[in-house]
Design a protein around this motif. Sequence first.
Motif, PDB file in Angstrom:
ATOM      1  N   ASP A 260       0.828  -1.213   0.000  1.00  0.00           N
ATOM      2  CA  ASP A 260       0.000   0.000   0.000  1.00  0.00           C
ATOM      3  C   ASP A 260       0.859   1.259   0.000  1.00  0.00           C
ATOM      4  N   LEU A 261       1.889   1.278   0.831  1.00  0.00           N
ATOM      5  CA  LEU A 261       2.745   2.457   0.927  1.00  0.00           C
ATOM      6  C   LEU A 261       3.506   2.699  -0.368  1.00  0.00           C
ATOM      7  N   ILE A 262       4.061   1.615  -0.916  1.00  0.00           N
ATOM      8  CA  ILE A 262       4.837   1.752  -2.153  1.00  0.00           C
ATOM      9  C   ILE A 262       3.925   2.138  -3.311  1.00  0.00           C
ATOM     10  N   GLY A 263       2.704   1.568  -3.335  1.00  0.00           N
ATOM     11  CA  GLY A 263       1.770   1.884  -4.410  1.00  0.00           C
ATOM     12  C   GLY A 263       1.454   3.362  -4.483  1.00  0.00           C
ATOM     13  N   ASP A 264       1.335   4.016  -3.328  1.00  0.00           N
ATOM     14  CA  ASP A 264       1.037   5.449  -3.305  1.00  0.00           C
ATOM     15  C   ASP A 264       2.224   6.290  -3.749  1.00  0.00           C
TER      16      ASP A 264
ATOM     17  N   PRO B 221      -4.598  -5.371  -6.543  1.00  0.00           N
ATOM     18  CA  PRO B 221      -5.550  -4.362  -6.027  1.00  0.00           C
ATOM     19  C   PRO B 221      -4.890  -3.010  -5.787  1.00  0.00           C
ATOM     20  N   VAL B 222      -3.638  -3.025  -5.344  1.00  0.00           N
ATOM     21  CA  VAL B 222      -2.920  -1.776  -5.102  1.00  0.00           C
ATOM     22  C   VAL B 222      -2.720  -1.020  -6.408  1.00  0.00           C
ATOM     23  N   LEU B 223      -2.294  -1.728  -7.436  1.00  0.00           N
ATOM     24  CA  LEU B 223      -2.043  -1.086  -8.728  1.00  0.00           C
ATOM     25  C   LEU B 223      -3.335  -0.592  -9.360  1.00  0.00           C
TER      26      LEU B 223
ATOM     27  N   SER C 176       1.160   8.411  -9.514  1.00  0.00           N
ATOM     28  CA  SER C 176       1.540   7.000  -9.556  1.00  0.00           C
ATOM     29  C   SER C 176       0.798   6.213 -10.630  1.00  0.00           C
ATOM     30  N   GLY C 177      -0.211   6.833 -11.237  1.00  0.00           N
ATOM     31  CA  GLY C 177      -1.013   6.118 -12.236  1.00  0.00           C
ATOM     32  C   GLY C 177      -0.223   5.544 -13.392  1.00  0.00           C
ATOM     33  N   PRO C 178       0.642   6.300 -14.074  1.00  0.00           N
ATOM     34  CA  PRO C 178       1.379   5.761 -15.214  1.00  0.00           C
ATOM     35  C   PRO C 178       2.264   4.570 -14.842  1.00  0.00           C
ATOM     36  N   ALA C 179       2.948   4.644 -13.707  1.00  0.00           N
ATOM     37  CA  ALA C 179       3.803   3.531 -13.291  1.00  0.00           C
ATOM     38  C   ALA C 179       2.962   2.295 -12.966  1.00  0.00           C
ATOM     39  N   ALA C 180       1.820   2.501 -12.315  1.00  0.00           N
ATOM     40  CA  ALA C 180       0.930   1.384 -11.995  1.00  0.00           C
ATOM     41  C   ALA C 180       0.402   0.738 -13.273  1.00  0.00           C
ATOM     42  N   ALA C 181       0.089   1.560 -14.268  1.00  0.00           N
ATOM     43  CA  ALA C 181      -0.413   1.031 -15.534  1.00  0.00           C
ATOM     44  C   ALA C 181       0.647   0.175 -16.219  1.00  0.00           C
TER      45      ALA C 181
END
Length: 324
Positions: free
Chosen positions: A2-6, A31-33, A44-49
């Motif tokens: 959760d922390l890294i995802g943010d 779920p985090v991504l 963080s959206g582009p990296a998660a994508a």
Amino acid sequence: ADLIGDALHLVTPIPPVLSQSIARHPTRWRPVLLRQLNRKGHASGPAAARLLADYGTREDAERLAAYERRSTPAVRKPQLSRSLVRRVSPTLRVHDLGRTTYEVSSVEVQSSVARRKALSLVLYLVTRPNQTATREQIIEELWPGQNPSSATNSLHQTLHFVRRDIAPWSDDGVSAEYVPLDSELVYLDPDLVQVDSVAFMRQAKEALSSNDIVRWGPSIVRLYSGRFAPEFEYEDWAEDWRTMLHAQFLLLSQVTATALLRKHRSQQAIEMLSRAVEIDGLAFELRATLIRSLARVGATDAAADHYRQYSNLMERELEVRAPP
């Protein structure tokens, strides 16, 4: 997680230890991504994508595509979602030696069920170098005489039917393109499509050029289960590829049988030749080699029976008398 995802926007480039963690624990990370995609405008959206494209599942494709459309509306075809779908999609096997079937995820689609024009498009591409053809080549062969506009519409409609025949469960926009249309080219995706006849031709050439045909030849000969696409026996576009494949089969069978007999492996040669003669009853040289092989192992009755059939075929088909 959760922390890294943010804070993914602060972790650039993604370190290997993080990628390895996502690969090992996808149910924790997904779920985090996905949550980052829902946070409009979050850094963080582009990296998660990008990470979802590499480690997500098919169920994530639609949400990833929606994120791409929302964040980059000028992009006509979302690239990351397409990459995800391409990565997780099953391989399509085209069994085109003998009666044609598609196989995807152990599900077979018979040629009698597939739409004929859609099947002809796939098989036409099989016959082309690198399984690729231009729009004009396809239209000229499959829709001769139609005006360009009508033929182009027919091609697009047929590509849609190809997708439906191959993967009827797929959804447009988030489904794998087994037969992409890229500008002026239509082709079979080499990473998603495997074709029996193409594999046979490649392996047969490798065996014939190797120094160990006794080892590789028999198993490769068995790959040839019949002539290419008999459903399209009278189509001109299929004839050259069908002839090249069959000639390669006959050559490989003869060379392999000769090598087996030289190694005194007569029984293996007989089994292979008997099957080859079943596939092509007019392969006279293979029949002659089979007769000699049977005689060599003392099966004189079988040799004589094959010789009588061989002699009759020679007189009927070639109008010459068989050698004694």
